[in-house]
Write a protein that holds these residues in place. Structure first.
Motif, PDB file in Angstrom:
ATOM      1  N   GLU A 183       1.907  -2.634   2.719  1.00 31.85           N
ATOM      2  CA  GLU A 183       1.056  -3.355   1.763  1.00 31.85           C
ATOM      3  C   GLU A 183      -0.413  -3.318   2.183  1.00 31.85           C
ATOM      4  OE1 GLU A 183       1.876  -4.624  -1.236  1.00 31.85           O
ATOM      5  OE2 GLU A 183       3.786  -3.640  -0.826  1.00 31.85           O
ATOM      6  N   LYS A 184      -0.687  -3.255   3.478  1.00 27.63           N
ATOM      7  CA  LYS A 184      -2.059  -3.266   3.984  1.00 27.63           C
ATOM      8  C   LYS A 184      -2.715  -1.889   3.957  1.00 27.63           C
ATOM      9  CE  LYS A 184      -1.155  -7.067   7.166  1.00 27.63           C
ATOM     10  NZ  LYS A 184      -1.021  -7.434   8.584  1.00 27.63           N
ATOM     11  N   VAL A 185      -1.917  -0.834   3.945  1.00 32.17           N
ATOM     12  CA  VAL A 185      -2.442   0.527   3.995  1.00 32.17           C
ATOM     13  C   VAL A 185      -3.221   0.820   2.717  1.00 32.17           C
ATOM     14  CG1 VAL A 185      -1.754   2.961   3.997  1.00 32.17           C
ATOM     15  CG2 VAL A 185      -0.651   1.358   5.549  1.00 32.17           C
ATOM     16  N   SER A 186      -4.412   1.372   2.887  1.00 34.60           N
ATOM     17  CA  SER A 186      -5.248   1.624   1.718  1.00 34.60           C
ATOM     18  C   SER A 186      -5.240   3.082   1.266  1.00 34.60           C
ATOM     19  CB  SER A 186      -6.687   1.191   2.006  1.00 34.60           C
ATOM     20  OG  SER A 186      -7.206   1.934   3.094  1.00 34.60           O
ATOM     21  N   LYS A 187      -4.964   4.002   2.163  1.00 36.21           N
ATOM     22  CA  LYS A 187      -5.066   5.433   1.813  1.00 36.21           C
ATOM     23  C   LYS A 187      -3.712   6.009   1.398  1.00 36.21           C
ATOM     24  CE  LYS A 187      -9.419   5.536   2.966  1.00 36.21           C
ATOM     25  NZ  LYS A 187     -10.491   5.620   2.055  1.00 36.21           N
ATOM     26  N   LYS A 188      -2.897   6.395   2.357  1.00 35.18           N
ATOM     27  CA  LYS A 188      -1.605   7.026   2.057  1.00 35.18           C
ATOM     28  C   LYS A 188      -0.489   6.125   2.566  1.00 35.18           C
ATOM     29  CE  LYS A 188       1.098  11.236   2.629  1.00 35.18           C
ATOM     30  NZ  LYS A 188       2.345  10.536   2.660  1.00 35.18           N
ATOM     31  N   LYS A 189       0.170   5.452   1.651  1.00 39.07           N
ATOM     32  CA  LYS A 189       1.236   4.526   2.032  1.00 39.07           C
ATOM     33  C   LYS A 189       2.435   5.300   2.572  1.00 39.07           C
ATOM     34  CE  LYS A 189      -0.015   0.842  -1.155  1.00 39.07           C
ATOM     35  NZ  LYS A 189      -0.535  -0.088  -0.177  1.00 39.07           N
ATOM     36  N   PRO A 190       3.011   4.842   3.688  1.00 42.31           N
ATOM     37  CA  PRO A 190       4.182   5.542   4.235  1.00 42.31           C
ATOM     38  C   PRO A 190       5.386   5.399   3.303  1.00 42.31           C
ATOM     39  CG  PRO A 190       3.742   3.529   5.466  1.00 42.31           C
ATOM     40  CD  PRO A 190       2.622   3.699   4.496  1.00 42.31           C
ATOM     41  N   LYS A 204      -1.285   7.964   8.310  1.00 42.03           N
ATOM     42  CA  LYS A 204      -1.812   9.327   8.342  1.00 42.03           C
ATOM     43  C   LYS A 204      -3.328   9.385   8.186  1.00 42.03           C
ATOM     44  CE  LYS A 204       2.424  10.811   8.303  1.00 42.03           C
ATOM     45  NZ  LYS A 204       3.074  11.256   9.484  1.00 42.03           N
ATOM     46  N   ASN A 205      -3.980   8.227   8.192  1.00 43.87           N
ATOM     47  CA  ASN A 205      -5.415   8.164   7.955  1.00 43.87           C
ATOM     48  C   ASN A 205      -6.061   7.362   9.068  1.00 43.87           C
ATOM     49  OD1 ASN A 205      -7.728   6.447   6.740  1.00 43.87           O
ATOM     50  ND2 ASN A 205      -7.597   8.270   5.425  1.00 43.87           N
ATOM     51  N   LYS A 206      -7.219   7.830   9.563  1.00 50.10           N
ATOM     52  CA  LYS A 206      -7.846   7.147  10.692  1.00 50.10           C
ATOM     53  C   LYS A 206      -8.290   5.729  10.341  1.00 50.10           C
ATOM     54  CE  LYS A 206     -12.494   8.916  10.099  1.00 50.10           C
ATOM     55  NZ  LYS A 206     -13.638   9.529  10.722  1.00 50.10           N
ATOM     56  N   ASP A 207      -8.672   5.483   9.082  1.00 51.43           N
ATOM     57  CA  ASP A 207      -9.062   4.126   8.688  1.00 51.43           C
ATOM     58  C   ASP A 207      -7.874   3.174   8.731  1.00 51.43           C
ATOM     59  OD1 ASP A 207     -11.673   4.970   8.269  1.00 51.43           O
ATOM     60  OD2 ASP A 207     -11.351   5.351   6.127  1.00 51.43           O
ATOM     61  N   MET A 225      -7.286  -0.008  11.201  1.00 49.63           N
ATOM     62  CA  MET A 225      -6.947  -1.332  10.685  1.00 49.63           C
ATOM     63  C   MET A 225      -5.816  -1.953  11.499  1.00 49.63           C
ATOM     64  SD  MET A 225      -4.290  -2.773   8.473  1.00 49.63           S
ATOM     65  CE  MET A 225      -3.625  -1.272   7.819  1.00 49.63           C
ATOM     66  N   VAL A 226      -4.845  -1.159  11.875  1.00 51.86           N
ATOM     67  CA  VAL A 226      -3.706  -1.658  12.652  1.00 51.86           C
ATOM     68  C   VAL A 226      -4.120  -1.941  14.087  1.00 51.86           C
ATOM     69  CG1 VAL A 226      -1.458  -1.041  13.588  1.00 51.86           C
ATOM     70  CG2 VAL A 226      -1.961  -0.614  11.212  1.00 51.86           C
TER      71      VAL A 226
END
Length: 112
Positions: A51-58, A102-105, A109-110
Motif C-alpha cells: 500500500e505504501k509503494v508508489s512506483k511498482k507495487k510488488p 524495484k525502485n530506489k525511492d 521509503m522502507v
C-alpha cells in the motif's frame, strides 16, 4: 493492429491477505504447516508495504520469492513480530527488500 482490437482486457483485483495466504500455503506447504501464524504476519507486512509503494507495487510472484528468501535465511526460526524483530531477522528483512521493491525511492521509503 487488427489483432489488438480482438483482445479483451480483464482487470483482476489483487488478492486480499486471506487469499494470499491460501496461494502461499498451496505453494509453500511446509512453511504454512510449521509457521502459519508467522506466515500470516509476513503477508500482513507485505500488504501494508504494498500500500505504501508508489512506483511498482510488488505482485504475488514477488511475495512468493520474498517468502522463499526469508525461509532460506531462517527468518521464521524465531517468532515473527514485525514491530519487535531480532537483529538477525532485521538483517534478513533488509537484505530481502530488493525482491519486493524495484525502485530506489520505494527502497529509500522502507529504509527510512
Amino acid at each position: 493492429s487488427a489483432f489488438l482490437r480482438r483482445c479483451v482486457f480483464y482487470h483482476i483485483p489483487f488478492p486480499k491477505p486471506a487469499e494470499l495466504y491460501e496461494i502461499v500455503a498451496a505453494r509453500m506447504t511446509d512453511l504454512a504447516q510449521n509457521n502459519g501464524t508467522d506466515l500470516q504476519a509476513a503477508i500482513a507486512y507485505f500488504d501494508e508495504l504494498r500500500e505504501k509503494v508508489s512506483k511498482k507495487k510488488p505482485a504475488t510472484a514477488e511475495l512468493l520469492a520474498w517468502l522463499h528468501i526469508l525461509e532460506l535465511n531462517e527468518f521464521f526460526k524465531k517468532p515473527v513480530r514485525f514491530e519487535n524483530l531480532s537483529e538477525e531477522q532485521k538483517q534478513v528483512l533488509d537484505m530481502s527488500m530488493p525482491v519486493l521493491l524495484k525502485n530506489k525511492d520505494d527502497l529509500a521509503m522502507v529504509e527510512g
